[in-house]
Design a protein around this motif. Structure first.
Motif, PDB file in Angstrom:
ATOM      1  N   ASP A   1      25.191 -38.035  82.339  1.00 61.09           N
ATOM      2  CA  ASP A   1      24.402 -38.293  83.543  1.00 61.09           C
ATOM      3  C   ASP A   1      23.020 -38.793  83.140  1.00 61.09           C
ATOM      4  O   ASP A   1      22.573 -38.599  81.997  1.00 61.09           O
ATOM      5  N   LYS A   2      22.332 -39.419  84.074  1.00 56.20           N
ATOM      6  CA  LYS A   2      20.928 -39.806  83.865  1.00 56.20           C
ATOM      7  C   LYS A   2      20.125 -38.537  83.619  1.00 56.20           C
ATOM      8  O   LYS A   2      20.123 -37.622  84.452  1.00 56.20           O
ATOM      9  N   LYS A   3      19.416 -38.451  82.478  1.00 60.01           N
ATOM     10  CA  LYS A   3      18.779 -37.191  82.088  1.00 60.01           C
ATOM     11  C   LYS A   3      17.850 -37.396  80.900  1.00 60.01           C
ATOM     12  O   LYS A   3      17.797 -38.478  80.311  1.00 60.01           O
ATOM     13  N   PHE A   4      17.118 -36.318  80.544  1.00 56.30           N
ATOM     14  CA  PHE A   4      16.410 -36.269  79.270  1.00 56.30           C
ATOM     15  C   PHE A   4      17.452 -36.128  78.169  1.00 56.30           C
ATOM     16  O   PHE A   4      18.359 -35.292  78.265  1.00 56.30           O
ATOM     17  N   LEU A   5      17.335 -36.927  77.115  1.00 59.04           N
ATOM     18  CA  LEU A   5      18.332 -36.922  76.053  1.00 59.04           C
ATOM     19  C   LEU A   5      18.026 -35.859  75.010  1.00 59.04           C
ATOM     20  O   LEU A   5      16.933 -35.826  74.430  1.00 59.04           O
ATOM     21  N   LEU A   6      18.994 -34.998  74.761  1.00 61.00           N
ATOM     22  CA  LEU A   6      18.915 -33.956  73.744  1.00 61.00           C
ATOM     23  C   LEU A   6      19.682 -34.414  72.500  1.00 61.00           C
ATOM     24  O   LEU A   6      20.450 -35.387  72.559  1.00 61.00           O
TER      25      LEU A   6
ATOM     26  N   TYR B   1       5.954 -34.993  90.240  1.00 57.90           N
ATOM     27  CA  TYR B   1       5.577 -36.417  90.297  1.00 57.90           C
ATOM     28  C   TYR B   1       6.144 -37.159  89.096  1.00 57.90           C
ATOM     29  O   TYR B   1       6.754 -38.229  89.242  1.00 57.90           O
ATOM     30  N   ILE B   2       5.967 -36.601  87.904  1.00 58.13           N
ATOM     31  CA  ILE B   2       6.429 -37.269  86.684  1.00 58.13           C
ATOM     32  C   ILE B   2       7.951 -37.424  86.697  1.00 58.13           C
ATOM     33  O   ILE B   2       8.489 -38.503  86.395  1.00 58.13           O
ATOM     34  N   LEU B   3       8.667 -36.365  87.050  1.00 56.20           N
ATOM     35  CA  LEU B   3      10.125 -36.437  87.086  1.00 56.20           C
ATOM     36  C   LEU B   3      10.598 -37.485  88.086  1.00 56.20           C
ATOM     37  O   LEU B   3      11.537 -38.238  87.817  1.00 56.20           O
ATOM     38  N   ASN B   4       9.948 -37.534  89.234  1.00 50.21           N
ATOM     39  CA  ASN B   4      10.336 -38.526  90.239  1.00 50.21           C
ATOM     40  C   ASN B   4      10.077 -39.946  89.745  1.00 50.21           C
ATOM     41  O   ASN B   4      10.870 -40.858  89.986  1.00 50.21           O
ATOM     42  N   CYS B   5       8.971 -40.145  89.029  1.00 48.82           N
ATOM     43  CA  CYS B   5       8.671 -41.454  88.443  1.00 48.82           C
ATOM     44  C   CYS B   5       9.731 -41.851  87.412  1.00 48.82           C
ATOM     45  O   CYS B   5      10.017 -43.036  87.226  1.00 48.82           O
ATOM     46  N   LEU B   6      10.300 -40.862  86.745  1.00 50.02           N
ATOM     47  CA  LEU B   6      11.321 -41.116  85.731  1.00 50.02           C
ATOM     48  C   LEU B   6      12.718 -41.233  86.335  1.00 50.02           C
ATOM     49  O   LEU B   6      13.707 -41.385  85.604  1.00 50.02           O
ATOM     50  N   GLY B   7      12.802 -41.146  87.657  1.00 48.15           N
ATOM     51  CA  GLY B   7      14.095 -41.282  88.328  1.00 48.15           C
ATOM     52  C   GLY B   7      14.935 -40.041  88.315  1.00 48.15           C
ATOM     53  O   GLY B   7      16.143 -40.084  88.561  1.00 48.15           O
ATOM     54  N   LEU B   8      14.304 -38.888  88.040  1.00 48.60           N
ATOM     55  CA  LEU B   8      15.021 -37.621  87.993  1.00 48.60           C
ATOM     56  C   LEU B   8      14.655 -36.750  89.190  1.00 48.60           C
ATOM     57  O   LEU B   8      13.575 -36.878  89.761  1.00 48.60           O
TER      58      LEU B   8
ATOM     59  N   LYS C   1      13.761 -44.994  80.501  1.00 43.78           N
ATOM     60  CA  LYS C   1      12.508 -45.184  81.213  1.00 43.78           C
ATOM     61  C   LYS C   1      11.366 -45.287  80.205  1.00 43.78           C
ATOM     62  O   LYS C   1      11.350 -44.588  79.188  1.00 43.78           O
ATOM     63  N   LYS C   2      10.427 -46.183  80.470  1.00 43.36           N
ATOM     64  CA  LYS C   2       9.254 -46.268  79.606  1.00 43.36           C
ATOM     65  C   LYS C   2       8.471 -44.959  79.642  1.00 43.36           C
ATOM     66  O   LYS C   2       8.451 -44.262  80.660  1.00 43.36           O
ATOM     67  N   LYS C   3       7.848 -44.638  78.539  1.00 40.08           N
ATOM     68  CA  LYS C   3       6.974 -43.465  78.527  1.00 40.08           C
ATOM     69  C   LYS C   3       5.783 -43.703  79.450  1.00 40.08           C
ATOM     70  O   LYS C   3       5.259 -44.817  79.522  1.00 40.08           O
TER      71      LYS C   3
ATOM     72  N   VAL D   1      14.398 -40.611  78.781  1.00 33.20           N
ATOM     73  CA  VAL D   1      15.167 -40.467  80.015  1.00 33.20           C
ATOM     74  C   VAL D   1      16.036 -41.698  80.239  1.00 33.20           C
ATOM     75  O   VAL D   1      15.536 -42.830  80.260  1.00 33.20           O
ATOM     76  N   LEU D   2      17.318 -41.477  80.399  1.00 32.89           N
ATOM     77  CA  LEU D   2      18.242 -42.578  80.668  1.00 32.89           C
ATOM     78  C   LEU D   2      17.925 -43.236  82.008  1.00 32.89           C
ATOM     79  O   LEU D   2      17.579 -42.566  82.976  1.00 32.89           O
ATOM     80  N   VAL D   3      18.089 -44.538  82.076  1.00 34.31           N
ATOM     81  CA  VAL D   3      17.889 -45.266  83.325  1.00 34.31           C
ATOM     82  C   VAL D   3      19.075 -45.059  84.259  1.00 34.31           C
ATOM     83  O   VAL D   3      18.918 -44.911  85.473  1.00 34.31           O
ATOM     84  N   ASP D   4      20.286 -45.031  83.673  1.00 32.65           N
ATOM     85  CA  ASP D   4      21.515 -44.891  84.463  1.00 32.65           C
ATOM     86  C   ASP D   4      22.461 -43.917  83.773  1.00 32.65           C
ATOM     87  O   ASP D   4      22.256 -43.540  82.612  1.00 32.65           O
ATOM     88  N   ASP D   5      23.508 -43.546  84.494  1.00 33.38           N
ATOM     89  CA  ASP D   5      24.589 -42.788  83.876  1.00 33.38           C
ATOM     90  C   ASP D   5      25.228 -43.645  82.787  1.00 33.38           C
ATOM     91  O   ASP D   5      25.183 -44.873  82.828  1.00 33.38           O
ATOM     92  N   ILE D   6      25.845 -42.976  81.807  1.00 38.05           N
ATOM     93  CA  ILE D   6      26.440 -43.677  80.667  1.00 38.05           C
ATOM     94  C   ILE D   6      27.960 -43.493  80.690  1.00 38.05           C
ATOM     95  O   ILE D   6      28.460 -42.397  80.941  1.00 38.05           O
TER      96      ILE D   6
END
Length: 403
Positions: free
Chosen positions: A152-157, A316-323, A175-177, A36-41
Motif C-alpha cells: 500500500d501507499k506508505k512509509f517504506l520500512l 498536515y505533513i501526512l496529508n501533504c504526503l498523501g497519507l 513523495k519529495k521530502k 513515502v510511496l506515491v501509489d500502491d505497488i
C-alpha cells in the motif's frame, strides 16, 4: 469581550483543507527507506517466478508417489540458480537443493532427512523412510501473481524495501521530502551547547521538532534561536519562509508583552487561518499560509509544543504526503480516577498505556503542567478528554492513542 477559541476538531479540519502536494520524484530502491510511496505497488512477476523445492532432498514424478524406492540420477544435482532441462523418468529421482527450480515433470520432493541411500547392481537407490504429508514444492505464483498488490501507499520500512527488490523494482516513485525550518524564540532559551545562565532554560523544542519532522520524510533544518526582538524575529522568519515549505517556530505566540511572533507573521504577509484553539495544552497555536508555504507557531512549553505537533502539524505533513492522518483513537480502560478543574478546553494528557492481560489500560503519570518534559520518560500514549468533562472514574472506557 472574552476571546473565542476554535474547537480543535475545526482547527484540524482547516489544517487538512489547507495542505499542499509538494511533488514526487523517482529514486533508487537502495535509497528509499522511510520515504513515502506515491501509489500502491503491484507485482512485476509471479512469486516465486518458477516452481521450486522448499527442502533439500530428492525430486520425483507424481505418478510415482506411492513408491518407496527410486534410482538416483547420479550425475546431476539441482542447486539454486541452476537452469538445466533435466528429464526425470518414472522410477527415478534427482537430488535437489532448497530454493532450486523443480524439473518440469516433477511434482514432489522427499526431504533428505527421511531417506537412506544404498547401492544395487551398480546403481544408487534412494529409499524413503517416512511418508511426506505435503509435496514440499512452492508452485509458481503461489505467494503472489503478476499484477497482485504487494504494498500500500506508505512509509517504506526495511521489510518493504526487501519486497520491492524481490519483485524486481530498481527504482520507485516517492513523495519529495518536505523542507522544514525550525526556529526557537525567547530570551530565556539557551542552546544545548551553552552553559545555563540565571533565569535560562535549555532549548528542548528545537531538537524535538527537528527529530520529529525528520522521521516524517522531511528535510529539517534548525535555523537557530532568536531573542524576543521584533526585527530579529521578522528577519529570521522571512529567511525561513523563503527557503522552506513549512516553518515551525516555538514560543512568542501568546498574549504577553514580548510575544511578537504573531505580529511579525502578519506583517510578512502570512494569511492567518487561525490563532488560538480550545485545546490544553496548546491554546496559543497559530496556523497560517503564504502561498503554498505553511507556518505553525507553536507554544513555548515543550509538552504544549509536542502535543500541538502531534495533533496538528503531523496531520498536515501526512496529508501533504498523501497519507491518512493518524487521528483515530482507540478505547482503553482507565486504571485511576481522573479529575480536572478546567473543562472549557479539549485536553490531551500524556499517559502510560499497557496491557492488563488482554485489555488495554491507561495509567496516569506524574504530570503537573505543560513545561514538565520529564513526563515524556513514562508516556507512550495520549489520553483525550472532551470539553465539559471534569471527572472520570477508574474503570471507565476512555479514548487514547499511542505516541
Amino acid at each position: 469581550m472574552a476571546r473565542t477559541f476554535l474547537h480543535p476538531d475545526e482547527a484540524l479540519e482547516l489544517v487538512l483543507k489547507n495542505s499542499e502536494d509538494y511533488g514526487n520524484e523517482k529514486i533508487s530502491v537502495l535509497n528509499c527507506y522511510d520515504r513515502v510511496l506515491v501509489d500502491d505497488i503491484y507485482a512485476l512477476n509471479d512469486d516465486p517466478p518458477f516452481s521450486k523445492s522448499s527442502m533439500d532432498g530428492y525430486a520425483y514424478k507424481k505418478e510415482d508417489e506411492n513408491k518407496n524406492s527410486y534410482v538416483l540420477i547420479e550425475d546431476k544435482i539441482i542447486y539454486a540458480g541452476l537452469f538445466d532441462k533435466i528429464e526425470v523418468k518414472s522410477g527415478e529421482c534427482v537430488k535437489i537443493m532448497t530454493g532450486a527450480m523443480l524439473p518440469d515433470n516433477c511434482d514432489f520432493v522427499q526431504r533428505v532427512e527421511w531417506t537412506e541411500e544404498k547401492k544395487e547392481n551398480g546403481k544408487t537407490i534412494i529409499n524413503f523412510t517416512k511418508k511426506e504429508m505435503t509435496n514440499n514444492v512452492i508452485k509458481k505464483g503461489n505467494n503472489k501473481k503478476f499484477g497482485d498488490k504487494i504494498l500500500d501507499k506508505k512509509f517504506l520500512l526495511p521489510k518493504d524495501i526487501a519486497i520491492l527488490a524481490g519483485f524486481g523494482y530498481n527504482d520507485v516513485e516517492v513523495k519529495k521530502k518536505i523542507n522544514v525550518a525550525v526556529i526557537s524564540t525567547g530570551n530565556e532559551i539557551a542552546n544545548i551547547v551553552d552553559s545555563l545562565k540565571e533565569g535560562q532554560i535549555y532549548d528542548a523544542n528545537a531538537p524535538m521538532l527537528v527529530s520529529r519532522t525528520s522521521a516524517l520524510s522531511c528535510n529539517s533544518k534548525f535555523y537557530g534561536k532568536v531573542n524576543d526582538d521584533e526585527k530579529e524575529i521578522k528577519d529570521m522568519l522571512s529567511k525561513a519562509i523563503e527557503e522552506n515549505d513549512i516553518v515551525l517556530i516555538s514560543g512568542g505566540v501568546s498574549m504577553g508583552d514580548f510575544d511578537y511572533v504573531h505580529k511579525e507573521l502578519l506583517e510578512l504577509g502570512v494569511n492567518q487561518i487561525f490563532h488560538g484553539i480550545a485545546m490544553k495544552p496548546g491554546k496559543p497555536l497559530f496556523f497560517g499560509k503564504l502561498g503554498k508555504k505553511a507556518v505553525f507557531a507553536l507554544p513555548g512549553n515543550t509538552v504544549s509544543s509536542f502535543m500541538t505537533f502531534e495533533i496538528m502539524v503531523k496531520s498536515y505533513i501526512l496529508n501533504c504526503l498523501g497519507l491518512k492522518p493518524e487521528n483515530n483513537y482507540i478505547k482503553a480502560v482507565l486504571a485511576d480516577d481522573f479529575k480536572r478543574k478546567d473543562t472549557e478546553r479539549l485536553e490531551f494528557v500524556p499517559v502510560n498505556l499497557f496491557f492488563d492481560e488482554t485489555r488495554l489500560s491507561v495509567k496516569l503519570i506524574k504530570y503537573n503542567n505543560s513545561s514538565m518534559i520529564s513526563s515524556f520518560s513514562e508516556a507512550n500514549g495520549i489520553l483525550k478528554i472532551d470539553i465539559g468533562v471534569s471527572d472520570i472514574a477508574k474503570g471507565s472506557i476512555v479514548d487514547v492513542r499511542f505516541l
